[in-house]
Design a protein around this motif. Sequence first.
Motif, mmCIF file in Angstrom:
data_model
loop_
_atom_site.group_PDB
_atom_site.id
_atom_site.type_symbol
_atom_site.label_atom_id
_atom_site.label_comp_id
_atom_site.label_asym_id
_atom_site.label_seq_id
_atom_site.Cartn_x
_atom_site.Cartn_y
_atom_site.Cartn_z
ATOM 1 N N ILE A 154 0.811 -1.218 0.000
ATOM 2 C CA ILE A 154 0.000 0.000 0.000
ATOM 3 C C ILE A 154 0.843 1.265 0.000
ATOM 4 O O ILE A 154 0.395 2.337 -0.415
ATOM 5 C CB ILE A 154 -0.959 0.000 1.206
ATOM 6 N N GLY A 157 1.423 3.902 -3.043
ATOM 7 C CA GLY A 157 0.483 4.928 -3.476
ATOM 8 C C GLY A 157 0.905 6.344 -3.152
ATOM 9 O O GLY A 157 0.239 7.296 -3.579
ATOM 10 N N THR A 188 -1.317 3.108 -10.186
ATOM 11 C CA THR A 188 -1.608 3.358 -8.774
ATOM 12 C C THR A 188 -3.102 3.283 -8.497
ATOM 13 O O THR A 188 -3.541 2.669 -7.508
ATOM 14 C CB THR A 188 -1.062 4.746 -8.360
ATOM 15 N N TYR A 192 -5.228 0.569 -6.078
ATOM 16 C CA TYR A 192 -6.228 0.837 -5.045
ATOM 17 C C TYR A 192 -7.550 0.117 -5.351
ATOM 18 O O TYR A 192 -8.236 -0.387 -4.441
ATOM 19 C CB TYR A 192 -6.484 2.336 -4.941
ATOM 20 N N LEU A 195 -7.130 -3.393 -4.418
ATOM 21 C CA LEU A 195 -7.129 -3.511 -2.956
ATOM 22 C C LEU A 195 -8.557 -3.570 -2.420
ATOM 23 O O LEU A 195 -8.898 -4.411 -1.572
ATOM 24 C CB LEU A 195 -6.379 -2.327 -2.335
ATOM 25 N N ILE A 218 -9.598 1.567 4.157
ATOM 26 C CA ILE A 218 -9.052 1.708 2.801
ATOM 27 C C ILE A 218 -9.199 3.148 2.319
ATOM 28 O O ILE A 218 -8.271 3.733 1.739
ATOM 29 C CB ILE A 218 -9.738 0.721 1.841
ATOM 30 N N ILE A 222 -6.180 5.824 1.383
ATOM 31 C CA ILE A 222 -6.028 6.584 0.129
ATOM 32 C C ILE A 222 -5.832 8.072 0.421
ATOM 33 O O ILE A 222 -4.965 8.732 -0.158
ATOM 34 C CB ILE A 222 -7.257 6.353 -0.782
ATOM 35 N N SER A 225 -2.402 8.680 1.904
ATOM 36 C CA SER A 225 -1.364 8.591 0.873
ATOM 37 C C SER A 225 -1.288 9.875 0.066
ATOM 38 O O SER A 225 -0.189 10.338 -0.300
ATOM 39 C CB SER A 225 -1.634 7.403 -0.053
ATOM 40 N N GLU A 414 -2.194 -6.380 -7.043
ATOM 41 C CA GLU A 414 -2.139 -5.032 -6.443
ATOM 42 C C GLU A 414 -0.685 -4.636 -6.163
ATOM 43 O O GLU A 414 -0.259 -3.512 -6.448
ATOM 44 C CB GLU A 414 -2.926 -5.012 -5.141
ATOM 45 N N MET A 418 1.226 -1.398 -7.790
ATOM 46 C CA MET A 418 1.793 -0.346 -6.946
ATOM 47 C C MET A 418 3.299 -0.196 -7.201
ATOM 48 O O MET A 418 3.825 0.917 -7.299
ATOM 49 C CB MET A 418 1.536 -0.662 -5.473
#
Length: 1416
Positions: A154, A157, A188, A192, A195, A218, A222, A225, A414, A418
């Motif tokens: 993750i 991102g 990217t 997400y 994910l 989640i 985001i 990030s 994912e 990423m």
Amino acid sequence: MADLKERTRAREDLHKVTWDPFLLNPAGSEKEQKRTCFRLAQHLVTIVVGLAVLTSAVLAKGSLLVLSTLSSPSSMRSPKEQQFYMLMLVFCLVCPNFLVFIKSLWRCAFKSFVRPNIKTMSFICVIECLVSLGTSILVLVVMPQFDVLTNLFISGGVCILSAILQIFFRLQAETWKIVFPICSLVLTVAGYVLLGFDYYVRVTSFVDRQSDSCFGYIGVAIVSSLLISLCWWENSLQATNRWQSQLQELEGFRDFVFCISSILRIIVIGGVYLSYHYLVKKTIVWDDFKIGANESELLQIGLGLLSLQAFCAAACHWFGVVACKIHAVRMSFALPVCCTGPCVLLLGIILFMTESKTLAGAGEGSIPEFCSSLVDFKGKNTTSLVLLEITRSICRTSLNSHYDQWPFSMLALEGVCMWCGFVTCTHYVWKTQVQRIERTSQLFVRRLYESCFIDLSLLLNTKMKVARAQNQESQDDIQNCVIYLCATMWHETYDEMLKIITSMFRLDRYRGNPNNNHSDCFNFECHVFVDDAFMTEKGTGKRLVNSYVSDLINVIIEVYRVFTHKEPDDVSIVETPYGGRLVVVLPQGNIFLAHLKDKSLIRNKKRWSQIMYLYYLLGWKGYVVKNPQKMNYTEKRIRSLDRKSGNCFIKAQENIEINNRKNISDDNTYILALDGDTDFQPKAVILLVDRLRMYYNVGAACGRIHPTGMGPMVWYQKFEYAVGHWLQKTSEHVFGSVLCSPGCFSLFRGSALMDDNVLKRYTTKATRASEYVQYDQGEDRWLCTLLLQQGWRVEYNAASDAYTNSPQEFKEFYNQRRRWGPSTLANTLDLLHSGSETVKRNMSISRLYIFYQMFTVGSSILGPASVTLMIAGAFQFVFQITGTLSIVIASIPPVFYIIICFITKANTQITIAGIMSVLYAFLMTASLFSIIGDMVMQGTFLTPTGVFLVSMTILYLVTAILHPEEFTLIIYGLMYFICIPSGYLLLTIYSLVNMNNVSWGTRESREGEVEAKKFHNVLCDKNCRLCCWDMKIQVTQEADNVMFQKITGHPAMLVPTLLDNNQSTTQETDLMQQSDDSPKETINKEENKSDQFEKQETKYNQVASISSDYSSDKKSFLSSDFDNDDDDDNYMSELEEDKTLSAKDWVNPVKVQFLKKLTYANMAKNLKEQISYVLNSSESELCEELVLMLNDTLTTELSSVGPEDVPSNYQLVELKDALTRQARHILKENHKKALDLTVKGAIEKTLTAPQVKQLDEDENDFWNKLLDRYLKPINDSKQHQEDVSKELKSLRNKAVFLYFIINILWVVATFFLQAIGTDVISIKIPKYFPNGTLSDEELSVEPLSLMFLLSFAILLVIQFLAMLYHRVYTLIHIVSYRSKEKDYLEKPASYEAERGDYFENPGAFELTVTSDDLQS
């Protein structure tokens, strides 16, 4: 063996055209190769740094993932353990902010403070708070809710905003490269989406009882990030050149902003932690922070992971910077950082597979069964806690689904998206071009790194366009610079001149043709300023050059011959208001100028020579460049001359000088100060240039000076110089600024020297006693003091090596240090006196550094007392006498020597000092063995004296090991040790008591103007040594017995025929080069000149005048054969005007020394070179034909001339006529008549004798005004001299009294402490044996002695740590230099007459240079 054969073949080839093929080949002119061992070391360093980046990044990222896993509510740890691991996560976020705060606070407090712009600072603080908010939420809130694989993927991102800005601002150099940021953004976003889909499958499949609250996390991930991606907003804006004024303004007060923003970031981190875990989740229990004795494992794991993460993140950042600076951006930076994520995943898989046997017995069969059985291992000590929790975290993925496990591929996809998005977003890093030496701020946007995303942070923080050093016009290329090599000569010997001239020729070969670009972006000129260059001939009153100038000319000719196998072919002799000037075009086309100073017209000595060349190079030449109308006029005239003469081989000398400085600012104009005996490699110069290019505030930089010579005094100085550079200069460089950049090899920035209160004040004439000591006894230190007081920094580069002669005699050494000692103290006290003002102006000098210098000055002042007490200790050890009596005995010799210095002459003082030094050396040797014997008798070295001696030995040994090329200098440490009383006691006394003597003290034994002897009657002239006395034996023959002269064959007795039948020879008279070693003035030198020399000189003058007149008469005839153009006539008239100028008496003898250019061998080579240069490469066949036919013509016309003889003027004119007719015939046959004028110019250039010129009117006026204003010879009245002498003696008495009263107080205090007894006043120290056991006895130490030992030891430890820091960055600089080093061509190896390749193009000869790569 191959070298011997090569040199033999070269000599045989040269022997075919001359009977004198023997060369004096200076060291450094031969072919050299890069050492293979260093190439291997360079690759090894690159590999090590790359592995260090990868390892530290993997450990930093892995330890963070482990902490987030252990602190997860889903882990099998207790709430107390989860709370503790969460606290460790908080500290992981705080650590980099705390480090930045400390560094910024240090710079604000002790370096510089600029008042910030509130608006800009507020904006930056808001951005930093948002970034900190996003980081805290993602790490402390979101990541504990996810599994370890999701947390690994993750973080990719955080590059999303950077990709958006790259697309928006179109930052790509090529349009198609916009695909990279678009792909990054798409990948990217796809990551997400995958994910979210993965967690949707988990929730619907009831994997590990996953709730739908994960969707909220989640969304928060985001958003966080996006907030984190604000961290690198400056990168895109700097690349777009937007907000440049605001960003430049930010650079000024960035340190203060980082102080504030770091505190705010820490506050935000703490706020998020408390708000979420205390107010929202209510998971914080304050009593749980108390760790019990039975919970040591928890403490060890938590602190271990915290330390590992913090240290590895910082190390990864530092090694990443190093990788960029050594130009290993791809292999040691981009590749390891990009591979961090995959390597962490691979490492986890390997650990799981290798350690899974510890989980044997956990469920077998399906993965869900395996995962459900892990809870059974919660309380078992045999199971690795970290492995268990990571396995348990992986079981939270779709692999643990009871339905379908294919959704796990969503998670893997994912991760791929990423990772690919992150790599494509930072694609520009792989193409980053780094200059040889870069500041960290030029490589990275911000000083702060994000430890939780260290891999992404490093790549996103790398500037999209690496800024170059102070280059506002182009961010990709450094600006060109011009380097003026300025060597001052004062009575140098032939061998000493050979070193500096050879070094200049090496630099010429390194630089190559000045018309061509060079990878180091520099041009240069060589200037040599010869003091005391003239003598007066008695009887005639003629002013002639002395033997030093003759030596210099011979050195130039000899070195030119070594480098090119021919004589100098473009030489000009210029009459100037200060004396004269020799201008020589070096083999590659660069300019060499020797300025001959007449002390009856201009002030002599080094400081006034420096003022002379600073005003000439910075003042006059800078003025010409800044006035285009003057420069355009000169260029137009020069272009006209070049066009008419057809000269494409060697540019007009004035044109070269103008182009060197054209479009070069004062900031990029550098002065390389040299002594007349300095030896250096081109690498050393370029490394100093790097320092000035790297930092704008660096006004000067010096290199590592190596003393050369033989004998005990040189051995002492070798170790003294080594320690001074290894420890003292590095400490000054690291903690503040170097106080003295030695004048023998230092590079100065033009704008720094031109600053207020620097050059103008440097011209101050000393009128008071203190000024004589500070200004004239150590001019280089005073100049650096002026630079420091104006805010400029002086740096030390240990990789830049230079070699200079050091005093080899005891007397010369003492006289040199008699000047240096008081001058050093005076300038340091001046700097300390203005310390508060200097701290405000100079960002490199802090109050702590001023305190450090005060401490070192205090230590040096107490040096005599300390040495006296050390000698007293030696008496006590050796003779077993009481402490009080030993102090009394040790004080007698210094007092005796002080009295001697006051009542006797300097020579007597030095003689007595030499005798005492020998006696002290015996005592120090006995003391050394006594200390060792005492340690043996005590059974331990753990005494204050023993520990100090052993620790100092280890410290110096380690320091020498860290300087591998200089390790052997440690051998001279013993010599240095036994000479401590001489160097720190007797020398201090001598220099202070003789402070009133402001004479130079060195090189006074060989005057430039000396009495001339009748060497033509000398039969024997020998210097002999009888016991300890030097004797001179000279036998003369008064009668002019010609037959006896022929029998003896003495060179001085043979009168060479200089002009016979209108022919001149190249045989030079020895009388012009001989000088006596008498210290008398030259005013008496010509008193006894023989009539023979006068006749020879008359004939030389006839050669010069006939050559000029006859060639002038013939020129119109030759020009009519080719072209009757008016411009050509104008050109001829200008040359005619130059040749008919009346010359001074000294000109013709100098001109004669360069006439060897007109020998057959040299004319043949020069003709080939000239023809090759003026014709294009497309005319190669024509060129070969011309060279072949003209060579035949040359051989035919000069068949009656010897290989080493200069043709007569008539022969030269006839030869010129024959060559032009032959060339015209060949060109006509080849239908190339348009090249007539071009080829004619090449022929004229070949046959042109050294030119006698005069300065143009403007420059002549400049010199006259400069001499009148600053450099008029000093003729003080007798009354003024007496007043100054009285002031100097008064100053001497005050300094001696103050200096020694302090030392006496120290000795007296120690004496009374000894008299009172160690039982009354002493410090008891436990006595330990080497095995660590404690003895029943105690050691008694005097407080003063212990304080001095501790102070000195602390000072050495501080210097040692500074040396370690400096060595690392020196290694980085060396590796970066080698990775960008130019590939050189070899110099011409031979002269091959028959094969015809001895006419090689000198512009193609380059240098394969540099031995001693790591000598620093």
